[in-house]
Each structure stands twice: as structure tokens, then as C-alpha cells.
Design a protein around this motif. Structure first.
Motif, PDB file in Angstrom:
ATOM      1  N   ILE A  59      26.075  51.307  75.612  1.00 35.37           N
ATOM      2  CA  ILE A  59      25.630  50.166  76.394  1.00 35.37           C
ATOM      3  C   ILE A  59      24.691  50.494  77.554  1.00 35.37           C
ATOM      4  O   ILE A  59      25.106  51.613  78.327  1.00 35.37           O
ATOM      5  N   GLU A  60      23.939  50.044  77.772  1.00 36.93           N
ATOM      6  CA  GLU A  60      23.058  50.216  79.152  1.00 36.93           C
ATOM      7  C   GLU A  60      22.806  49.162  80.046  1.00 36.93           C
ATOM      8  O   GLU A  60      22.743  48.103  79.718  1.00 36.93           O
ATOM      9  N   SER A  61      23.107  49.630  81.399  1.00 37.90           N
ATOM     10  CA  SER A  61      23.217  48.657  82.317  1.00 37.90           C
ATOM     11  C   SER A  61      21.829  48.502  82.769  1.00 37.90           C
ATOM     12  O   SER A  61      20.848  49.120  82.627  1.00 37.90           O
ATOM     13  N   PRO A  62      21.746  47.421  83.729  1.00 40.07           N
ATOM     14  CA  PRO A  62      20.470  47.046  84.267  1.00 40.07           C
ATOM     15  C   PRO A  62      19.655  48.187  85.034  1.00 40.07           C
ATOM     16  O   PRO A  62      18.507  48.334  85.056  1.00 40.07           O
ATOM     17  N   ASP A  63      20.445  48.878  85.612  1.00 36.03           N
ATOM     18  CA  ASP A  63      19.794  50.391  86.278  1.00 36.03           C
ATOM     19  C   ASP A  63      19.719  51.485  85.270  1.00 36.03           C
ATOM     20  O   ASP A  63      19.609  52.735  85.733  1.00 36.03           O
ATOM     21  N   ALA A  64      19.787  50.863  84.001  1.00 34.13           N
ATOM     22  CA  ALA A  64      19.744  52.224  82.767  1.00 34.13           C
ATOM     23  C   ALA A  64      20.773  53.242  82.837  1.00 34.13           C
ATOM     24  O   ALA A  64      20.331  54.406  82.398  1.00 34.13           O
ATOM     25  N   THR A  65      21.979  53.161  83.408  1.00 29.85           N
ATOM     26  CA  THR A  65      23.219  53.787  83.074  1.00 29.85           C
ATOM     27  C   THR A  65      23.517  53.724  81.855  1.00 29.85           C
ATOM     28  O   THR A  65      23.827  52.550  81.362  1.00 29.85           O
ATOM     29  N   LYS A  66      23.665  54.647  80.885  1.00 31.17           N
ATOM     30  CA  LYS A  66      24.149  54.579  79.436  1.00 31.17           C
ATOM     31  C   LYS A  66      25.513  55.132  79.859  1.00 31.17           C
ATOM     32  O   LYS A  66      25.814  55.941  80.101  1.00 31.17           O
ATOM     33  N   MET A  67      26.503  54.219  79.017  1.00 34.07           N
ATOM     34  CA  MET A  67      28.014  54.871  78.352  1.00 34.07           C
ATOM     35  C   MET A  67      28.106  54.419  77.041  1.00 34.07           C
ATOM     36  O   MET A  67      27.483  53.448  76.247  1.00 34.07           O
ATOM     37  N   TRP A  68      28.552  55.489  76.448  1.00 28.52           N
ATOM     38  CA  TRP A  68      28.740  55.507  74.821  1.00 28.52           C
ATOM     39  C   TRP A  68      30.228  55.048  74.463  1.00 28.52           C
ATOM     40  O   TRP A  68      31.087  55.351  75.193  1.00 28.52           O
ATOM     41  N   GLY A  69      30.302  54.440  73.239  1.00 31.72           N
ATOM     42  CA  GLY A  69      31.349  54.000  72.598  1.00 31.72           C
ATOM     43  C   GLY A  69      31.732  54.279  71.184  1.00 31.72           C
ATOM     44  O   GLY A  69      30.545  54.488  70.697  1.00 31.72           O
ATOM     45  N   ARG A  70      32.742  54.226  70.841  1.00 35.14           N
ATOM     46  CA  ARG A  70      32.818  54.498  69.470  1.00 35.14           C
ATOM     47  C   ARG A  70      33.980  53.688  68.943  1.00 35.14           C
ATOM     48  O   ARG A  70      35.170  53.347  69.334  1.00 35.14           O
ATOM     49  N   PHE A  71      33.998  53.160  67.781  1.00 33.78           N
ATOM     50  CA  PHE A  71      34.811  52.564  66.789  1.00 33.78           C
ATOM     51  C   PHE A  71      35.220  53.412  65.586  1.00 33.78           C
ATOM     52  O   PHE A  71      34.210  53.900  64.954  1.00 33.78           O
ATOM     53  N   ILE A  72      36.322  53.450  65.219  1.00 34.06           N
ATOM     54  CA  ILE A  72      36.602  54.048  63.990  1.00 34.06           C
ATOM     55  C   ILE A  72      37.533  53.050  63.246  1.00 34.06           C
ATOM     56  O   ILE A  72      38.341  52.478  63.374  1.00 34.06           O
ATOM     57  N   TYR A  73      36.716  52.376  62.094  1.00 34.78           N
ATOM     58  CA  TYR A  73      37.403  51.451  61.313  1.00 34.78           C
ATOM     59  C   TYR A  73      38.813  51.702  60.359  1.00 34.78           C
ATOM     60  O   TYR A  73      38.727  52.957  59.743  1.00 34.78           O
ATOM     61  N   LYS A  74      39.640  51.172  60.304  1.00 34.08           N
ATOM     62  CA  LYS A  74      41.000  51.477  59.801  1.00 34.08           C
ATOM     63  C   LYS A  74      40.908  50.579  58.371  1.00 34.08           C
ATOM     64  O   LYS A  74      40.868  50.871  57.342  1.00 34.08           O
ATOM     65  N   GLU A  75      41.178  49.303  58.676  1.00 30.95           N
ATOM     66  CA  GLU A  75      41.281  48.437  57.579  1.00 30.95           C
ATOM     67  C   GLU A  75      40.360  46.997  57.817  1.00 30.95           C
ATOM     68  O   GLU A  75      40.150  46.653  58.866  1.00 30.95           O
ATOM     69  N   ILE A  76      39.518  46.741  56.702  1.00 31.49           N
ATOM     70  CA  ILE A  76      38.692  45.655  56.680  1.00 31.49           C
ATOM     71  C   ILE A  76      39.112  44.606  55.647  1.00 31.49           C
ATOM     72  O   ILE A  76      39.204  45.231  54.276  1.00 31.49           O
ATOM     73  N   LEU A  77      39.338  43.633  55.945  1.00 30.55           N
ATOM     74  CA  LEU A  77      39.427  42.517  54.860  1.00 30.55           C
ATOM     75  C   LEU A  77      38.160  41.522  55.296  1.00 30.55           C
ATOM     76  O   LEU A  77      38.379  40.744  56.162  1.00 30.55           O
ATOM     77  N   PRO A  78      37.326  41.321  54.290  1.00 31.64           N
ATOM     78  CA  PRO A  78      35.961  40.679  54.667  1.00 31.64           C
ATOM     79  C   PRO A  78      36.393  39.117  54.996  1.00 31.64           C
ATOM     80  O   PRO A  78      37.274  38.512  54.395  1.00 31.64           O
ATOM     81  N   ASP A  79      35.771  38.836  56.073  1.00 37.34           N
ATOM     82  CA  ASP A  79      36.042  37.397  56.442  1.00 37.34           C
ATOM     83  C   ASP A  79      37.666  37.015  57.095  1.00 37.34           C
ATOM     84  O   ASP A  79      37.888  35.950  57.397  1.00 37.34           O
ATOM     85  N   LYS A 129      39.991  39.885  58.407  1.00 35.13           N
ATOM     86  CA  LYS A 129      40.430  40.994  59.470  1.00 35.13           C
ATOM     87  C   LYS A 129      39.861  42.246  59.632  1.00 35.13           C
ATOM     88  O   LYS A 129      39.217  42.830  58.703  1.00 35.13           O
ATOM     89  N   ILE A 130      39.765  42.856  60.810  1.00 39.14           N
ATOM     90  CA  ILE A 130      39.007  44.157  60.875  1.00 39.14           C
ATOM     91  C   ILE A 130      40.033  44.965  62.183  1.00 39.14           C
ATOM     92  O   ILE A 130      40.243  44.331  63.176  1.00 39.14           O
ATOM     93  N   GLU A 131      40.449  46.209  61.513  1.00 31.75           N
ATOM     94  CA  GLU A 131      41.397  46.863  62.340  1.00 31.75           C
ATOM     95  C   GLU A 131      40.423  48.037  62.819  1.00 31.75           C
ATOM     96  O   GLU A 131      39.764  48.816  61.987  1.00 31.75           O
ATOM     97  N   PHE A 132      40.637  48.484  63.891  1.00 38.27           N
ATOM     98  CA  PHE A 132      39.604  49.798  64.514  1.00 38.27           C
ATOM     99  C   PHE A 132      40.264  50.362  65.670  1.00 38.27           C
ATOM    100  O   PHE A 132      40.898  49.645  66.560  1.00 38.27           O
ATOM    101  N   LEU A 133      40.085  51.619  65.769  1.00 40.85           N
ATOM    102  CA  LEU A 133      40.402  52.389  66.945  1.00 40.85           C
ATOM    103  C   LEU A 133      39.081  52.476  67.752  1.00 40.85           C
ATOM    104  O   LEU A 133      37.960  52.584  67.304  1.00 40.85           O
ATOM    105  N   ASN A 134      39.256  52.333  69.154  1.00 42.63           N
ATOM    106  CA  ASN A 134      38.012  52.442  70.085  1.00 42.63           C
ATOM    107  C   ASN A 134      38.348  53.144  71.215  1.00 42.63           C
ATOM    108  O   ASN A 134      39.502  53.265  71.622  1.00 42.63           O
ATOM    109  N   CYS A 135      37.157  53.858  71.487  1.00 38.79           N
ATOM    110  CA  CYS A 135      37.185  54.812  72.744  1.00 38.79           C
ATOM    111  C   CYS A 135      36.058  54.684  73.486  1.00 38.79           C
ATOM    112  O   CYS A 135      35.049  54.335  72.866  1.00 38.79           O
TER     113      CYS A 135
END
Length: 169
Positions: free
Chosen positions: A63-83, A85-91
Motif C-alpha cells: 500500500i502506498e500513501s499519498p506521500d509515496a511511502t510504501k508498506m508491504w503486506g502478505r497473505f497466506i491462504y489456508k482454506e478457501i470455500l468459493p462464495d 469462506k476464506i481463511e488466511f494468515l496475514n502479516c
């Protein structure tokens, strides 16, 4: 695999209704070009560098702020049931997809477990998101608990953006 040990006292539960069919709400989470149009705080832009939407797959974004500072993030998907449920780890992440400490706190949990469920009734889709610290220390659990109000505010901005996106698409 049981996740019951994750349901600790300090979990955060956020629920929100969207005037959109469930399959469109799911697509907003499951397709990179949709996800990057709404994910992140108000006023920020989002870029997705990796998006592998399957159990064990990874989403790496910034994600990039209006002053161009970037912060990174990550999801790792665990369980997905279409339409449904989505289970994920984020950091918080670095450019190389590694886990990093949150920039704003030494005691923020390194990873959080998320359970997103979707339900549709009469054309309204309800998102319920449960967020809990994952493999966290007592200090991290405490910090997470003390920051529920801030997180609710953050998700409100993100979900406002999702609402705008769904109304236009």
C-alpha cells in the motif's frame, strides 16, 4: 486440522453488509485486479505483486500513501470455500515476501489468523471477519486487544472502499 486454539479472548469480529451478490464480493477478494482496487486504508493506492489464490498460496502487495511511502503486506491462504469462506494468515512484509514486525509497534503480533465468511440474503451480502493473533506472545496478545478500536476504524475505511468498488462494478 482444528483451529480452536486460535479463538482466544482477544479476537476481533467485524461484520458489514454490502448491496452486492455474494459471487461479486468473493471475486473482490479472490482476483488480484479487483483486490488492488479497494484493499487498504482510505487515500492509499494498492499494488499486488504476487497473487496465488489457493490453499497454501500467497498474496504479496504494497500500500502506498499519498506521500509515496510504501508498506508491504502478505497473505497466506489456508482454506478457501468459493462464495463462502476464506481463511488466511496475514502479516506486515518486506519486498522479499518475508515477515516483518509492524512499523508502529514492537509488540504487534507478527502474524494474524483471519476467517472471512460470506452470506447472502435478498441481494445483501454480509461479510464477517474474525481476526486473532497467531502464535503470539502474551505481550502481543495484549497489544492486539488494546488496539481493537484502531483496527475497527482501519477496516471501516477499507470496507468503505470495498463498498464503493462494488457499487461501481
Amino acid at each position: 486440522m482444528s483451529h480452536h486454539n486460535l479463538y482466544i479472548d482477544n479476537k476481533l469480529i467485524i461484520s458489514r453488509d454490502f448491496k452486492a451478490p455474494i459471487h461479486l464480493v468473493f471475486k473482490a477478494w479472490s482476483e488480484a485486479e479487483r483486490f488492488e482496487q479497494w484493499w487498504g486504508p482510505t487515500g492509499f493506492s494498492t499494488g499486488v505483486t504476487d497473487f496465488d489464490f489457493r490453499p497454501g498460496g500467497l498474496c504479496h502487495y504494497y500500500i502506498e500513501s499519498p506521500d509515496a511511502t510504501k508498506m508491504w503486506g502478505r497473505f497466506i491462504y489456508k482454506e478457501i470455500l468459493p462464495d463462502k469462506k476464506i481463511e488466511f494468515l496475514n502479516c506486515f512484509s518486506n519486498e522479499d515476501k518475508g515477515v516483518i514486525r509492524a512499523p508502529f509497534s514492537e509488540t504487534w503480533p507478527l502474524e494474524m489468523f483471519n476467517i472471512l465468511t460470506l452470506e447472502e440474503l435478498n441481494g445483501i451480502t454480509t461479510i464477517t471477519l474474525i481476526v486473532a493473533p497467531y502464535n503470539a506472545s502474551d505481550a502481543e496478545v495484549k497489544t492486539f486487544g488494546e488496539n481493537h478500536a484502531n483496527m475497527e476504524l482501519g477496516f471501516k475505511g477499507t470496507f468503505d472502499r470495498l463498498e464503493d468498488y462494488l457499487l461501481k462494478n
